[in-house]
Design a protein around this motif. Structure first.
Motif, PDB file in Angstrom:
ATOM      1  N   TYR A   1      11.145  27.159  -1.569  1.00 14.58           N
ATOM      2  CA  TYR A   1      10.233  26.150  -2.116  1.00 14.58           C
ATOM      3  C   TYR A   1       8.965  26.815  -2.641  1.00 14.58           C
ATOM      4  N   GLY A   2       8.499  26.319  -3.780  1.00 13.99           N
ATOM      5  CA  GLY A   2       7.205  26.712  -4.326  1.00 13.99           C
ATOM      6  C   GLY A   2       6.292  25.505  -4.333  1.00 13.99           C
ATOM      7  N   VAL A   3       5.093  25.653  -3.793  1.00 10.26           N
ATOM      8  CA  VAL A   3       4.162  24.536  -3.634  1.00 10.26           C
ATOM      9  C   VAL A   3       2.828  24.884  -4.284  1.00 10.26           C
ATOM     10  N   ASP A   4       2.320  23.980  -5.101  1.00  7.87           N
ATOM     11  CA  ASP A   4       1.027  24.172  -5.765  1.00  7.87           C
ATOM     12  C   ASP A   4       0.121  23.010  -5.358  1.00  7.87           C
ATOM     13  N   ILE A   5      -0.865  23.299  -4.500  1.00  6.36           N
ATOM     14  CA  ILE A   5      -1.726  22.253  -3.959  1.00  6.36           C
ATOM     15  C   ILE A   5      -2.943  22.054  -4.864  1.00  6.36           C
TER      16      ILE A   5
ATOM     17  N   GLY B   1       6.423  29.181  -0.369  1.00  5.45           N
ATOM     18  CA  GLY B   1       5.233  29.868  -0.881  1.00  5.45           C
ATOM     19  C   GLY B   1       4.315  28.854  -1.526  1.00  5.45           C
ATOM     20  N   MET B   2       3.026  28.948  -1.245  1.00  6.51           N
ATOM     21  CA  MET B   2       2.120  27.939  -1.796  1.00  6.51           C
ATOM     22  C   MET B   2       0.830  28.538  -2.338  1.00  6.51           C
ATOM     23  N   GLY B   3       0.339  27.890  -3.379  1.00  7.08           N
ATOM     24  CA  GLY B   3      -0.946  28.227  -3.960  1.00  7.08           C
ATOM     25  C   GLY B   3      -1.980  27.210  -3.534  1.00  7.08           C
ATOM     26  N   VAL B   4      -3.147  27.705  -3.127  1.00  3.70           N
ATOM     27  CA  VAL B   4      -4.219  26.857  -2.593  1.00  3.70           C
ATOM     28  C   VAL B   4      -5.490  27.090  -3.410  1.00  3.70           C
ATOM     29  N   PRO B   5      -6.222  26.028  -3.781  1.00  3.29           N
ATOM     30  CA  PRO B   5      -7.430  26.199  -4.602  1.00  3.29           C
ATOM     31  C   PRO B   5      -8.635  26.684  -3.790  1.00  3.29           C
TER      32      PRO B   5
ATOM     33  N   VAL C   1       6.450  31.334   5.669  1.00  5.97           N
ATOM     34  CA  VAL C   1       5.533  30.689   4.726  1.00  5.97           C
ATOM     35  C   VAL C   1       4.506  31.715   4.262  1.00  5.97           C
ATOM     36  N   LYS C   2       4.298  31.772   2.966  1.00  9.57           N
ATOM     37  CA  LYS C   2       3.284  32.641   2.370  1.00  9.57           C
ATOM     38  C   LYS C   2       2.295  31.769   1.609  1.00  9.57           C
ATOM     39  N   ALA C   3       1.028  32.172   1.604  1.00  5.18           N
ATOM     40  CA  ALA C   3       0.008  31.407   0.884  1.00  5.18           C
ATOM     41  C   ALA C   3      -0.910  32.345   0.124  1.00  5.18           C
TER      42      ALA C   3
END
Length: 314
Positions: free
Chosen positions: A6-10, A69-73, A108-110
């Motif tokens: 999964y790729g997650v963009d918050i 993996g997720m991107g966080v602002p 999980v990677k961030a």
């Protein structure tokens, strides 16, 4: 390697979630609201619940997932600790570890959202085929991401790639959103381009232009005017992109990337932006880096999801 990830963009309004095969094929994508109330305590549980729901939909279990993996602002340390994220209401905590627990202990990677988007563009977008990429996003602000040998360069404090806050102009009187004055973001972002155009028109009242200070205009209006030969539009684009080209030349002296990938809403204006920035880049760049390629990003709003998956699969 397991088949799925999964790729997650918050984001501040919505969370984009992508269900991928680890080959890079996007199987499904959707969005959920970013519930920021109560210091954002619902954001990660909502993501975990949405992932579990999708697993059930596709008849798979958490054991079939390579990771998330997720991107966080906001700034993120290598271990997944977020160092405050104001628009989500988050303080300092390990966001990767927290989501892993909610997802049954899977990997999980961030990372910072701009860095993660840069990784996505390197993997499957405008930087595909390269391992050393600098991405610049020209939107409401100016963001950036640095990829070295296929990996994100986040820096000790997670601030690597904050290209928009490079100091460019010494005598600026107005403050940038970061509190400093004269940042690149104040001139080369969409808002910055409008500001440069407004200042130019105010200082050159006799210039023939269709850009009306009283009615207001957008960055797209400025770019369209420049394409049509409007003197004020051309002058504003030249001033803004001169500073961007100069900043890129400075970055190249440190990183010497194979390619610059330019994305964000302002980049949709196309050649008027890219070609003008490239012209000034060549003027300012050290001779060894002068021919570095400058390309448009291709993944759009999906770049962060792709980058999230790439973080997980390595």
């Amino acid at each position: 390697m397991k088949k799925y990830a999964y790729g997650v963009d918050i984001g501040g309004t919505t969370v984009k979630i992508g269900f991928f095969e680890t080959t890079g094929k996007l199987v499904d994508t959707w969005e959920i609201p970013t519930r920021t109330e109560n210091s954002g305590e619902l954001i990660l549980p909502d993501i975990a619940a949405s992932i579990k729901e999708n697993n059930e939909k596709h008849g798979i279990e958490m054991g079939d997932i390579e990771g998330v993996g997720m991107g966080v602002p906001g700034p993120i340390k290598d271990d997944g600790t977020v160092l405050k994220c104001v628009n989500l209401g988050w303080g300092v905590f390990n966001v990767a570890q927290s989501l892993s627990v909610l997802c049954g202990g899977i990997k999980v990677k961030a990372g910072n959202d701009a860095n993660v988007a840069a990784l996505g563009e390197m993997w499957q977008g405008g930087g595909k085929g390269h391992q050393d990429v600098v991405m610049i996003t020209l939107g409401t602000g100016v963001g950036g991401g640095i990829i070295r040998e296929g990996r994100i360069v986040a820096g000790v404090n997670g601030a690597g790639g904050e290209i928009g806050h490079m100091p460019m102009v010494d005598d600026e009187s107005e403050c940038c959103g970061c509190g400093k004055k004269g940042c690149l973001e104040q001139y080369a972002s969409a808002n910055g381009l409008v500001r440069v155009a407004e200042r130019y028109i105010a200082a050159h009242r006799d210039v023939a232009t269709k850009l009306d200070l009283n009615a207001g205009f957008t960055a797209k209006d400025v770019c369209d005017a420049a394409k049509a030969g409007d003197a004020a539009g051309i002058a504003a684009v030249e001033q803004s992109m001169k500073l961007l080209g100069k900043a890129m030349a400075a970055v190249a002296c440190v990183m010497d990337p194979e390619v610059f990938v330019v994305g964000g809403g302002l980049s949709k204006a196309g050649s008027i932006i890219i070609d003008t920035a490239a012209k000034y880049y060549k003027e300012y760049a050290f001779h060894a880096s002068r021919e570095t390629e400058i390309k448009l990003a291709t993944l759009g709003n999906s770049a962060g999801m792709y980058g999230g998956v790439k973080m997980v699969i390595g």
